[in-house]
Design an enzyme around this catalytic site. Structure first.
Site, mmCIF file in Angstrom:
data_model
loop_
_atom_site.group_PDB
_atom_site.id
_atom_site.type_symbol
_atom_site.label_atom_id
_atom_site.label_comp_id
_atom_site.label_asym_id
_atom_site.label_seq_id
_atom_site.Cartn_x
_atom_site.Cartn_y
_atom_site.Cartn_z
ATOM 1 N N LYS A 161 0.640 -1.071 0.070
ATOM 2 C CA LYS A 161 -0.185 -0.207 -0.035
ATOM 3 C C LYS A 161 0.913 1.295 -0.008
ATOM 4 O O LYS A 161 0.696 2.143 -0.740
ATOM 5 C CB LYS A 161 -1.048 -0.162 1.294
ATOM 6 C CG LYS A 161 -1.812 0.895 1.352
ATOM 7 C CD LYS A 161 -2.879 0.922 2.416
ATOM 8 C CE LYS A 161 -3.634 2.055 2.827
ATOM 9 N NZ LYS A 161 -4.720 1.870 3.953
ATOM 10 N N GLU A 164 10.470 -4.749 4.385
ATOM 11 C CA GLU A 164 10.597 -6.298 4.048
ATOM 12 C C GLU A 164 10.209 -6.327 2.613
ATOM 13 O O GLU A 164 11.002 -6.941 1.787
ATOM 14 C CB GLU A 164 9.455 -7.077 4.949
ATOM 15 C CG GLU A 164 9.845 -7.431 6.394
ATOM 16 C CD GLU A 164 9.318 -6.173 7.157
ATOM 17 O OE1 GLU A 164 8.876 -5.188 6.664
ATOM 18 O OE2 GLU A 164 9.129 -6.454 8.192
ATOM 19 N N GLY A 209 -5.018 -2.200 5.086
ATOM 20 C CA GLY A 209 -4.139 -3.458 4.702
ATOM 21 C C GLY A 209 -4.977 -4.629 4.776
ATOM 22 O O GLY A 209 -5.031 -5.527 3.962
ATOM 23 N N GLU A 248 -4.846 -7.326 14.884
ATOM 24 C CA GLU A 248 -4.627 -6.067 14.549
ATOM 25 C C GLU A 248 -5.625 -5.112 14.598
ATOM 26 O O GLU A 248 -5.341 -3.688 14.945
ATOM 27 C CB GLU A 248 -3.960 -6.140 13.058
ATOM 28 C CG GLU A 248 -2.645 -4.957 12.925
ATOM 29 C CD GLU A 248 -2.165 -5.262 11.745
ATOM 30 O OE1 GLU A 248 -1.034 -5.852 11.686
ATOM 31 O OE2 GLU A 248 -2.635 -4.650 10.589
ATOM 32 N N HIS A 279 -5.401 -34.054 17.604
ATOM 33 C CA HIS A 279 -4.323 -34.733 18.066
ATOM 34 C C HIS A 279 -3.310 -33.935 18.785
ATOM 35 O O HIS A 279 -2.219 -34.385 18.954
ATOM 36 C CB HIS A 279 -3.602 -35.708 16.968
ATOM 37 C CG HIS A 279 -4.759 -36.466 16.349
ATOM 38 N ND1 HIS A 279 -5.072 -37.897 16.875
ATOM 39 C CD2 HIS A 279 -5.872 -36.452 15.771
ATOM 40 C CE1 HIS A 279 -6.079 -38.484 16.164
ATOM 41 N NE2 HIS A 279 -6.642 -37.421 15.350
ATOM 42 N N LYS A 325 7.949 -1.004 12.382
ATOM 43 C CA LYS A 325 8.740 -0.652 11.293
ATOM 44 C C LYS A 325 9.784 0.437 11.486
ATOM 45 O O LYS A 325 10.813 0.654 10.817
ATOM 46 C CB LYS A 325 7.368 0.123 10.312
ATOM 47 C CG LYS A 325 6.613 -0.918 9.708
ATOM 48 C CD LYS A 325 5.856 -0.108 8.649
ATOM 49 C CE LYS A 325 4.570 -1.265 8.085
ATOM 50 N NZ LYS A 325 3.838 -0.554 6.833
HETATM 51 C C1 G6Q Z 1 -2.760 -4.035 7.986
HETATM 52 C C2 G6Q Z 1 -1.371 -3.411 8.399
HETATM 53 C C3 G6Q Z 1 -0.138 -3.938 7.842
HETATM 54 C C4 G6Q Z 1 0.247 -3.893 6.424
HETATM 55 C C5 G6Q Z 1 1.758 -4.265 6.296
HETATM 56 C C6 G6Q Z 1 2.102 -3.839 4.812
HETATM 57 O O1 G6Q Z 1 -3.823 -3.532 8.257
HETATM 58 O O2 G6Q Z 1 -1.433 -1.855 7.920
HETATM 59 O O3 G6Q Z 1 -0.277 -5.223 8.090
HETATM 60 O O4 G6Q Z 1 -0.780 -4.344 5.452
HETATM 61 O O5 G6Q Z 1 2.490 -3.446 7.282
HETATM 62 O O6 G6Q Z 1 2.019 -2.795 4.392
HETATM 63 P P1 G6Q Z 1 2.342 -2.139 3.052
HETATM 64 O O7 G6Q Z 1 1.156 -2.665 2.329
HETATM 65 O O8 G6Q Z 1 2.298 -0.640 3.050
HETATM 66 O O9 G6Q Z 1 3.505 -2.661 2.467
#
Ligand code: G6Q
Length: 548
Positions: free
Chosen positions: A214, A220, A275, A361, A392, A512
C-alpha cells in the site's frame, strides 16, 4: 487528530446495559449447556441464523434468550446502528488516521454509490477491476509474455501483513479453482530464505512478480522486491525485462515509479482500504491470476451479499452482529481469553493466520477512540489449525484444561475432493468435537463405562465449553467472500462495542520505525555507539561479533 466520532460515556463498564450483563453473568455462570439444551428441545434449531450461504449455529454458547436480549441492548446503547451507517456512509471512522473505512465499496456492484469526500468511488473500483481482469486474462491466456517471449508460468506475490496474508489465504482456499499449470508463491518475510526458496526451481523468463505494498515503503517488501529484480536481471541480463516481469499494487505511484516499475503496470487502491481489509482490492491480483476474473467477481459477490445482510438484516437475525456480540460475551463476561478457529477444511489451512491479523491487529487496542485507557478486555487472541489435526494436539487443553477457550468450527457439506467416505469422517469429527465440548462426560457416565475409580477424574469432561459452528454447502469463491466479510463485520461490531479504533495499527508502525534504526547500527562498519537498554546493546554487539 479529530474528535472521536461518537460521544462516549465515562466508561463502557459504567453503562447500565453492561452492568445488567455483569449481573446476568451471575445467573449463567453456574448453568450448564446440558441443562440449557434439556430445558429447550428446539434450542439447536432456534439459536441459529443464516445468510449469504452461511449457517451459523450459536446454540452451543453459554447463553439464554435473556443473554441475547441484554447483548442487543448493549449494542443499541453503543449506537451500533449509527456506527454501521457511518461506515457505509464513508465517514472517517478510522479516527486516529482520519480516514474513511470503505472496504465494502470494493465489492459494490457497478450501479451502487459509496462516497468518499463527496466522490463516488465505485466507478474507480470497477475501473481497476476491469484493468486487473484484462491483465489477468492476458497472462492466463499467454498474450502477456516474458521478456524473451515465453509464457508466464510462475507468479510470485511479494508483500507482507495485509498485503500478503489475504492473498495467501485466498490462494490456498481457492486452489481447487486455480490454474494448475501455473505456480503461485508468496514471499513476505525479510528472511532471505523465503525469497531464495521461492525462486530456487524457477526460471526468471517465465516468472512474474507482483509487488504488493500500500505504501511502497515497507522494508521487508522493498528488500524482497530488490532481490527479485536482481534475480531477474541476473537471469535475463537486460533492464528492459523489468517491464515484462514486474507489476505493482499500491496507493503510492511515486514510489512505484522510483522503484522502476512502469505506471502502466501498476494497479491502484486507496487510503480508505485498510491493509488487512484489502484482499478484495488489487492486492488480490494473484488471486485473480490463479482463479480467473469470473471467479474473482464471484468472490466479490459473496462479500457483497454479506455486506448487504450486515447492513439490512434485523439484529436478531444478523450473523456478524450476533457473532460479534457473542465474542463480547465470551471475552468480557465469561473471561475466555482466546478464540480457537477450527476449519474442518484443508483448503482453509491459512484461514486462522489470516483471521489472526484481521482480528488482533484490528481489536488489539488499549485505549478508546478518545484516547482513554479501557477498563475492560478488548480483542481476544485468535489461533487455530485445521481439523482434524488439532484434535491430536491442542484440543486436549480445550477439553480438559483450566482455561475457557471459545471455538469457531467451520465446515462444508460437500467436499471438493471426494475420496471414499473421508468427508463424512471429517465432518463427523467436527460435529462430535463441538458436542463433546458442550456436553462433556460426567463422572457417572465415565463410571458406567467401566472405568476404574482412580481414573474417573482423569477421564471425565466438564463440558460447558462454548462454540459456534459455521456450516456452508461448499467452499466456492462466493462462500469464501461471504465468510471473510462475516468475520470483517464481526470484528467491526466488537470494536464498536469496545469503542476502540479497529482500523489503525500503531503497533505495526512502531515496529517499522524501530527496525530501521537497529538495521543501520548492525550493518555499519565502525563499532556503533549503542543507546539501547543493556540487553539490546549486548545482543547487537554479540551479533555483530559473530556475523559473517
Ligand atoms: C494492515 C497493516 C499491515 C500492512 C503491512 C504492509 O492492516 O497495516 O499489516 O498491511 O505492514 O504494509 P504495506 O502494504 O504498506 O507494505
Amino acid at each position: 487528530m479529530g474528535k472521536a466520532p461518537f460521544p462516549e460515556p465515562k466508561s463502557l463498564t459504567q453503562r447500565p446495559q453492561w452492568r445488567a450483563l455483569t449481573e446476568h453473568r451471575g445467573q449463567i455462570e453456574h448453568r450448564h449447556l446440558r441443562e440449557l439444551f434439556a430445558a429447550d428441545r428446539s434450542r439447536g434449531e432456534r439459536l441459529v441464523a443464516e445468510a449469504a450461504g452461511l449457517y451459523l449455529d450459536f446454540s452451543k454458547n453459554r447463553i439464554t434468550d435473556e443473554t441475547l436480549r441484554l447483548l442487543q441492548a448493549l449494542a443499541e446503547a453503543c449506537a451500533i446502528r449509527e456506527r454501521i451507517d457511518a461506515m457505509f456512509r464513508g465517514d472517517k471512522i478510522n479516527a486516529t488516521e482520519q480516514r474513511a473505512v470503505l472496504h465494502v465499496a470494493l465489492r459494490a456492484p457497478p450501479g451502487e454509490r459509496f462516497l468518499v469526500d463527496g466522490r463516488n468511488v465505485v466507478p474507480d473500483v470497477h475501473a481497476v477491476l476491469d484493468r486487473m481482469a484484462a491483465f489477468s486474462d492476458r497472462v492466463r491466456g499467454g498474450g502477456w509474455t516474458g521478456h524473451d517471449g515465453r509464457r508466464i508460468r510462475n507468479v510470485i506475490s511479494i508483500g507482507i501483513g495485509g498485503s500478503d496474508l489475504g492473498p495467501v489465504m485466498a490462494y490456498e482456499a481457492l486452489r481447487n479453482y486455480s490454474r494448475r499449470d501455473m505456480t503461485f508463491r508468496f514471499v513476505s518475510n525479510v528472511d532471505g530464505t523465503a525469497f531464495s526458496e521461492a525462486v530456487r526451481d524457477l526460471d526468471p523468463g517465465e516468472t512474474l512478480f507482483i509487488i504488493c505494498s500500500k505504501t511502497f515503503t515497507t522494508l521487508e517488501t522493498l528488500t524482497n522486491a530488490h532481490a527479485a529484480r536482481a534475480w531477474c536481471l541476473r537471469g535475463l541480463g537486460d533492464k528492459k525485462a523489468i517491464a515484462r516481469h514486474f507489476v505493482a499494487v499500491s496507493t503510492n505511484a511515486d514510489e512505484v515509479a522510483k522503484f522502476g516499475i512502469d505506471l502502466e503496470n501498476m494497479f491502484g487502491f486507496w487510503d480508505w482500504v485498510g491493509g488487512r481489509y484489502s484482499m478484495d482490492s488489487a492486492i488480490g491480483l494473484s488471486t485473480m491470476l490463479a482463479i480467473g476474473a469470473d471467479n474473482f467477481r464471484a468472490m466479490l459477490s459473496g462479500f457483497h451479499a454479506m455486506d448487504e445482510h450486515f447492513r439490512n438484516a434485523p439484529p436478531d437475525r444478523n450473523l456478524p452482529l450476533l457473532h460479534g456480540l457473542l465474542a463480547i460475551w465470551n471475552t468480557n463476561f465469561l473471561d475466555a481469553p482466546t478464540v480457537a478457529v477450527l476449519p474442518y477444511e484443508q483448503y482453509l489451512k491459512r484461514f486462522p493466520a489470516y483471521l489472526q491479523q484481521l482480528t488482533m491487529e484490528s481489536n488489539g487496542k488499549h485505549v478508546t477512540l478518545a484516547g482513554e485507557r479501557v477498563d475492560y478486555q478488548t480483542g481476544p487472541i485468535y489461533w487455530g489449525e485445521p481439523g482434524t489435526n488439532g484434535q491430536h494436539s491442542f484440543y486436549q487443553l480445550i477439553h480438559q484444561g483450566t482455561r475457557l477457550i471459545a471455538c469457531d468450527f467451520i465446515g462444508f457439506c460437500q467436499t471438493l475432493n471426494p475420496l471414499g467416505d473421508q468427508h463424512d469422517l471429517l465432518m463427523a469429527n467436527m460435529f462430535a468435537q463441538s458436542e463433546a465440548l458442550a456436553f462433556g462426560k460426567t463422572a457417572d457416565e465415565v463410571k458406567a463405562g467401566g472405568t476404574s475409580d482412580e481414573l474417573v477424574a482423569h477421564r471425565a469432561f466438564e463440558g460447558n465449553r462454548p462454540s459456534n459452528t459455521i456450516l456452508a454447502e461448499k467452499l466456492t469463491p462466493r462462500t469464501l467472500g461471504a465468510l471473510v466479510a462475516f468475520y470483517e463485520h464481526s470484528v467491526f461490531v466488537q470494536g464498536a462495542i469496545w469503542n476502540i479504533d479497529s482500523f489503525d495499527q500503531w503497533g505495526v508502525e512502531l515496529g517499522k520505525a524501530l527496525a530501521k534504526r537497529t538495521a543501520d547500527e548492525i550493518s555499519g562498519t565502525n563499532e556503533p555507539v549503542l543507546g539501547h537498554d543493556s540487553s539490546t546493546n549486548a545482543l547487537i554487539r554479540r551479533y555483530r561479533g559473530l556475523r559473517k
